[in-house]
Motif scaffolding. Structure first.
Motif, PDB file in Angstrom:
ATOM      1  N   LEU A  85      23.719  11.126  13.154  1.00  0.00           N
ATOM      2  CA  LEU A  85      22.562  10.481  13.766  1.00  0.00           C
ATOM      3  C   LEU A  85      21.696  11.433  14.584  1.00  0.00           C
ATOM      4  N   GLU A  86      22.301  12.458  15.173  1.00  0.00           N
ATOM      5  CA  GLU A  86      21.601  13.296  16.136  1.00  0.00           C
ATOM      6  C   GLU A  86      20.316  13.928  15.593  1.00  0.00           C
ATOM      7  N   PRO A  87      20.299  14.469  14.363  1.00  0.00           N
ATOM      8  CA  PRO A  87      19.043  15.053  13.880  1.00  0.00           C
ATOM      9  C   PRO A  87      17.884  14.057  13.867  1.00  0.00           C
ATOM     10  N   TYR A  88      18.173  12.803  13.564  1.00  0.00           N
ATOM     11  CA  TYR A  88      17.126  11.786  13.512  1.00  0.00           C
ATOM     12  C   TYR A  88      16.731  11.338  14.922  1.00  0.00           C
ATOM     13  N   THR A  89      17.718  11.185  15.783  1.00  0.00           N
ATOM     14  CA  THR A  89      17.416  10.847  17.176  1.00  0.00           C
ATOM     15  C   THR A  89      16.563  11.931  17.807  1.00  0.00           C
ATOM     16  N   GLY A  90      16.938  13.193  17.567  1.00  0.00           N
ATOM     17  CA  GLY A  90      16.178  14.309  18.121  1.00  0.00           C
ATOM     18  C   GLY A  90      14.749  14.330  17.620  1.00  0.00           C
ATOM     19  N   ALA A  91      14.542  14.014  16.333  1.00  0.00           N
ATOM     20  CA  ALA A  91      13.190  14.005  15.778  1.00  0.00           C
ATOM     21  C   ALA A  91      12.322  12.949  16.456  1.00  0.00           C
ATOM     22  N   ILE A  92      12.884  11.767  16.715  1.00  0.00           N
ATOM     23  CA  ILE A  92      12.132  10.703  17.390  1.00  0.00           C
ATOM     24  C   ILE A  92      11.783  11.118  18.813  1.00  0.00           C
ATOM     25  N   GLU A  93      12.760  11.639  19.542  1.00  0.00           N
ATOM     26  CA  GLU A  93      12.523  12.007  20.938  1.00  0.00           C
ATOM     27  C   GLU A  93      11.500  13.126  21.053  1.00  0.00           C
ATOM     28  N   ARG A  94      11.560  14.128  20.173  1.00  0.00           N
ATOM     29  CA  ARG A  94      10.580  15.219  20.202  1.00  0.00           C
ATOM     30  C   ARG A  94       9.184  14.700  19.868  1.00  0.00           C
ATOM     31  N   ASP A 144       0.816  -1.219   0.000  1.00  0.00           N
ATOM     32  CA  ASP A 144       0.000   0.000   0.000  1.00  0.00           C
ATOM     33  C   ASP A 144       0.845   1.262   0.000  1.00  0.00           C
ATOM     34  N   VAL A 145       1.930   1.257   0.762  1.00  0.00           N
ATOM     35  CA  VAL A 145       2.794   2.430   0.886  1.00  0.00           C
ATOM     36  C   VAL A 145       4.239   1.968   0.944  1.00  0.00           C
ATOM     37  N   MET A 146       5.130   2.698   0.276  1.00  0.00           N
ATOM     38  CA  MET A 146       6.557   2.474   0.452  1.00  0.00           C
ATOM     39  C   MET A 146       7.190   3.735   1.023  1.00  0.00           C
ATOM     40  N   VAL A 147       8.137   3.533   1.933  1.00  0.00           N
ATOM     41  CA  VAL A 147       8.769   4.640   2.645  1.00  0.00           C
ATOM     42  C   VAL A 147      10.280   4.563   2.455  1.00  0.00           C
ATOM     43  N   PRO A 148      10.876   5.509   1.739  1.00  0.00           N
ATOM     44  CA  PRO A 148      12.347   5.532   1.659  1.00  0.00           C
ATOM     45  C   PRO A 148      12.925   6.043   2.971  1.00  0.00           C
ATOM     46  N   VAL A 149      13.988   5.398   3.446  1.00  0.00           N
ATOM     47  CA  VAL A 149      14.547   5.732   4.763  1.00  0.00           C
ATOM     48  C   VAL A 149      16.049   5.986   4.634  1.00  0.00           C
ATOM     49  N   PRO A 150      16.526   7.163   5.069  1.00  0.00           N
ATOM     50  CA  PRO A 150      17.970   7.409   5.077  1.00  0.00           C
ATOM     51  C   PRO A 150      18.672   6.425   6.006  1.00  0.00           C
ATOM     52  N   ASP A 151      19.867   6.014   5.651  1.00  0.00           N
ATOM     53  CA  ASP A 151      20.594   5.049   6.475  1.00  0.00           C
ATOM     54  C   ASP A 151      20.861   5.596   7.875  1.00  0.00           C
ATOM     55  N   ASP A 179       4.536  15.855  17.785  1.00  0.00           N
ATOM     56  CA  ASP A 179       4.811  16.611  16.563  1.00  0.00           C
ATOM     57  C   ASP A 179       5.928  15.919  15.787  1.00  0.00           C
ATOM     58  N   TRP A 180       5.639  15.554  14.554  1.00  0.00           N
ATOM     59  CA  TRP A 180       6.618  14.867  13.723  1.00  0.00           C
ATOM     60  C   TRP A 180       7.308  15.874  12.805  1.00  0.00           C
ATOM     61  N   GLU A 181       8.570  16.114  13.047  1.00  0.00           N
ATOM     62  CA  GLU A 181       9.350  17.052  12.242  1.00  0.00           C
ATOM     63  C   GLU A 181      10.696  16.416  11.907  1.00  0.00           C
ATOM     64  N   PRO A 182      10.711  15.559  10.901  1.00  0.00           N
ATOM     65  CA  PRO A 182      11.974  14.893  10.525  1.00  0.00           C
ATOM     66  C   PRO A 182      12.949  15.880   9.898  1.00  0.00           C
ATOM     67  N   TRP A 237      11.752   3.769  11.796  1.00  0.00           N
ATOM     68  CA  TRP A 237      11.614   5.096  11.199  1.00  0.00           C
ATOM     69  C   TRP A 237      10.321   5.177  10.381  1.00  0.00           C
ATOM     70  N   GLY A 238       9.993   4.115   9.676  1.00  0.00           N
ATOM     71  CA  GLY A 238       8.716   4.078   8.966  1.00  0.00           C
ATOM     72  C   GLY A 238       7.534   4.088   9.920  1.00  0.00           C
ATOM     73  N   VAL A 239       7.661   3.366  11.033  1.00  0.00           N
ATOM     74  CA  VAL A 239       6.592   3.330  12.036  1.00  0.00           C
ATOM     75  C   VAL A 239       6.284   4.729  12.546  1.00  0.00           C
ATOM     76  N   TRP A 240       7.332   5.491  12.872  1.00  0.00           N
ATOM     77  CA  TRP A 240       7.091   6.821  13.445  1.00  0.00           C
ATOM     78  C   TRP A 240       6.348   7.713  12.456  1.00  0.00           C
ATOM     79  N   GLN A 241       6.652   7.598  11.191  1.00  0.00           N
ATOM     80  CA  GLN A 241       5.934   8.394  10.195  1.00  0.00           C
ATOM     81  C   GLN A 241       4.454   8.005  10.127  1.00  0.00           C
ATOM     82  N   LEU A 242       4.168   6.709  10.214  1.00  0.00           N
ATOM     83  CA  LEU A 242       2.786   6.257  10.117  1.00  0.00           C
ATOM     84  C   LEU A 242       1.997   6.544  11.393  1.00  0.00           C
TER      85      LEU A 242
END
Length: 376
Positions: free
Chosen positions: A355-364, A275-282, A370-373, A309-314
């Motif tokens: 890694l920090e920008p992605y870790t920070g997005a998950i924690e926030r 149904d959906v595909m999600v590209p994910v940065p390494d 609020d999802w702000e990748p 990472w896909g889970v958090w977006q959904l």
């Protein structure tokens, strides 16, 4: 004429059966099925989300299989498929093109039924993975470049009179997608007592494409409203091939995320059940994997991070749309295999990953909803 022909003497029936051969196959199948029978189902862990969200997140822990990964299911299915088709017999050398978890699991089953196993791997394969394959009695045959693996495996099987397992072709057809304790049926049985027993989303990655094909077909067969999301790492051909509809799409580049992503669209990948595909940065995969470990103590590999990472977006999408329900994803393998790579800060730095920008997005997100990748 002497009464004989190509069909046998007197044109009678030609009996190619051999009691000894069938007896060996019977015993081999019994051993493989018995291995499954004495194994408990894999755990379904609940991830703690804010109660007010009304969303439940579950992780099916495939790392607890005897060979430590989701590929144990695939290898079992491939061996049963080969035995049932008459391709694997006593004395057959089983050949594969894999430097990853599939090779580890296939080596295990080859030893279980008493046949030789050879896997074709790039020379760059990590010593840790080679050691795991050899632990189960497998042998590695080296090539200089990953794209050479397929052809070399075919050639090796022909030279030895063996069977080329070819996971990338047979993964989707070796597993019974209707049920028979496949991973999709297992998930729904384990969710049956939960408050949202039919999930809104199931999130998986694609290596061969066999798991996504099995789950997608099962969802349609059982008429569930659940949607299937497939996550894909950098350099993989699956996402762009799915978007463009190009079945021959190829990047020619290997994935840095073990177990998922391919340099070409594989025959076992079934785009139409997704149904959906999600590209994910390494870097997002590694950050999400490490975050999971810190929050839950579940130490997993990079492909699990891609899933997360896909889970958090959904989940963020469900919050925006006011949807309550459940989401399921997989812990594909254990993190102990990656202590010298994904969990090693020096290795990550050499890969030029931040890694920090992605870790920070998950924690926030988990703190505020609020999802702000990070901007790509």
């Amino acid at each position: 004429m002497d009464g004989s022909s190509a069909h046998g003497p007197g044109n009678g029936p030609v009996d190619r059966s051999c009691a000894r051969t069938r007896g060996w196959v019977d015993e081999a199948v019994r051993r493989v099925v018995a291995d499954a029978n004495r194994s408990a189902d894999t755990h379904l862990h609940a991830f703690p989300l804010p109660e007010a969200w009304g969303i439940d997140l579950y992780l099916k822990d495939e790392s607890v299989h005897p060979t430590g990964s989701l590929k144990h299911r695939l290898a079992r299915s491939l061996f049963l498929y080969g035995l049932a088709n008459g391709w694997i017999r006593e004395g057959t050398t089983v050949v594969e093109a894999s430097s990853g978890s599939t090779a580890v699991s296939e080596a295990y089953f080859a030893r279980l039924i008493g046949v030789d196993f050879v896997t074709v791997v790039p020379r760059s394969t990590s010593p840790e993975k080679i050691a795991l394959i050899e632990r189960y009695g497998g042998r590695c045959h080296y090539v200089d470049r990953p794209p050479e693996m397929y052809e070399e495996a075919e050639k090796l099987a022909a030279q030895t009179g063996g069977h080329y397992m070819d996971q990338f072709t047979y993964a989707e057809r070796a597993t019974d997608w209707r049920g028979n304790n496949n991973i999709a049926e297992s998930v729904f049985e384990q969710l049956s007592m939960e408050r949202h027993p039919v999930p809104e989303w199931i999130v998986v990655g694609a290596g061969t494409g066999g798991t996504s094909a099995t789950i997608g077909r099962y969802l349609r067969y059982r008429r569930h409203h659940t949607r299937l999301a497939v996550v894909d790492p950098e350099n993989s051909a699956f996402f762009p091939g799915w978007v463009t509809g190009a079945g021959d799409y190829a990047t020619g580049m290997p994935s840095r995320i073990e177990g998922i992503g391919r340099p070409r669209m594989e025959p076992s990948f079934v785009p139409d059940v997704i149904d959906v595909m999600v590209p994910v940065p390494d870097a997002a995969s590694i950050a999400a994997m490490r975050h999971l470990d810190r929050v839950t103590g579940l130490c997993a590999g990079g492909s699990t991070g891609t899933n997360m990472w896909g889970v958090w977006q959904l989940v963020a999408r469900m919050l925006r749309e006011g949807v309550r329900g459940s989401v399921v994803t997989l812990i594909c393998d254990g993190g102990e295999r990656y202590r010298h790579s994904y969990y090693d800060d020096t290795w990550v730095a050499r890969q030029d990953m931040e890694l920090e920008p992605y870790t920070g997005a998950i924690e926030r997100f988990l703190a505020t909803g609020d999802w702000e990748p990070p901007a790509e």
